[in-house]
Design an enzyme around this catalytic site. Structure first.
Site, PDB file in Angstrom:
ATOM      1  N   ARG A  42     -28.503  -0.651 -68.361  1.00  0.00           N
ATOM      2  CA  ARG A  42     -28.353   1.027 -68.588  1.00  0.00           C
ATOM      3  C   ARG A  42     -29.825   1.620 -68.190  1.00  0.00           C
ATOM      4  O   ARG A  42     -29.938   2.719 -67.629  1.00  0.00           O
ATOM      5  CB  ARG A  42     -28.225   1.240 -69.924  1.00  0.00           C
ATOM      6  N   GLU A  55     -32.527  -8.380 -80.306  1.00  0.00           N
ATOM      7  CA  GLU A  55     -32.223  -7.981 -81.719  1.00  0.00           C
ATOM      8  C   GLU A  55     -31.080  -8.800 -82.041  1.00  0.00           C
ATOM      9  O   GLU A  55     -30.639  -9.313 -83.193  1.00  0.00           O
ATOM     10  CB  GLU A  55     -31.712  -6.536 -81.819  1.00  0.00           C
TER      11      GLU A  55
END
Length: 185
Positions: free
Chosen positions: A72, A109
């Site tokens: 992205r 994460e």
């Protein structure tokens, strides 16, 4: 199109959707797809990044986009590079770039990844600005800064992101580099 910086920022914020428990339970995913779907919102993001660079008189030779499991950041980097009249460089998932590359492994994460850059992508001393869509734990951006400093000895001017998840303290991991985020959650 919203005229001033505050109006542009509000437009961008209206185009971010939240999805709870994606990609796994306990994660609140901030979706930027509506920004990409809206020419006005995408222009606002590019405008705000450009205004930041110019108002802070950052000297930039290259925009570098970091991507691990997704790409992205690549969606914003070329637009900003074109506006600034500078080059654009890819940091990609390992195995996606041709030629001689250098790689760095890092944790996400919710997983791990390894990214690489072409050996000759950045010349020693070039001034680079790292751009991405999201700053969470900072692992992805840190891998980009490590590649730039360690291998190419680039002069990092800072990191820019659309969204910063402050609770995950990614900005702490990137010190002493300056972080500019459009939206903070």
């Amino acid at each position: 199109m919203a005229a001033g910086p505050e109006g542009k920022l509000q437009l961008v914020q209206r185009h971010v959707r939240a999805f709870p428990d994606f990609p796994k339970k306990g994660i609140l995913f901030r979706d930027i797809c509506p920004i990409l779907k809206s020419p006005a919102a995408l222009t606002a993001v590019t405008d705000l990044f450009e205004e930041h660079v110019r108002s802070h008189q950052l000297q930039v030779d290259l925009i570098v986009a970091c991507a691990g499991l997704d790409a992205r950041g690549f969606l914003f980097g070329p637009l900003l590079a074109q506006r600034l009249g500078v080059g654009f460089v890819l940091v990609r998932k390992k195995g996606k770039l041709p030629g001689a590359t250098v790689s760095v492994a890092y944790d996400l994460e919710y997983g791990s990844a390894e990214v690489e850059i072409q050996e000759d992508a950045v010349a020693p001393g070039q001034k680079v600005l790292i751009i991405d869509d999201l700053l969470a734990t900072g692992e992805r951006q840190q891998s980009g800064t490590e590649l730039q400093q360690k291998v190419e000895q680039a002069d990092i001017q800072g990191c820019m992101v659309v969204i910063e998840l402050r609770d995950l303290k990614g900005a702490d991991r990137l010190k002493p580099h300056n972080i500019f985020s459009l939206l903070q959650y």
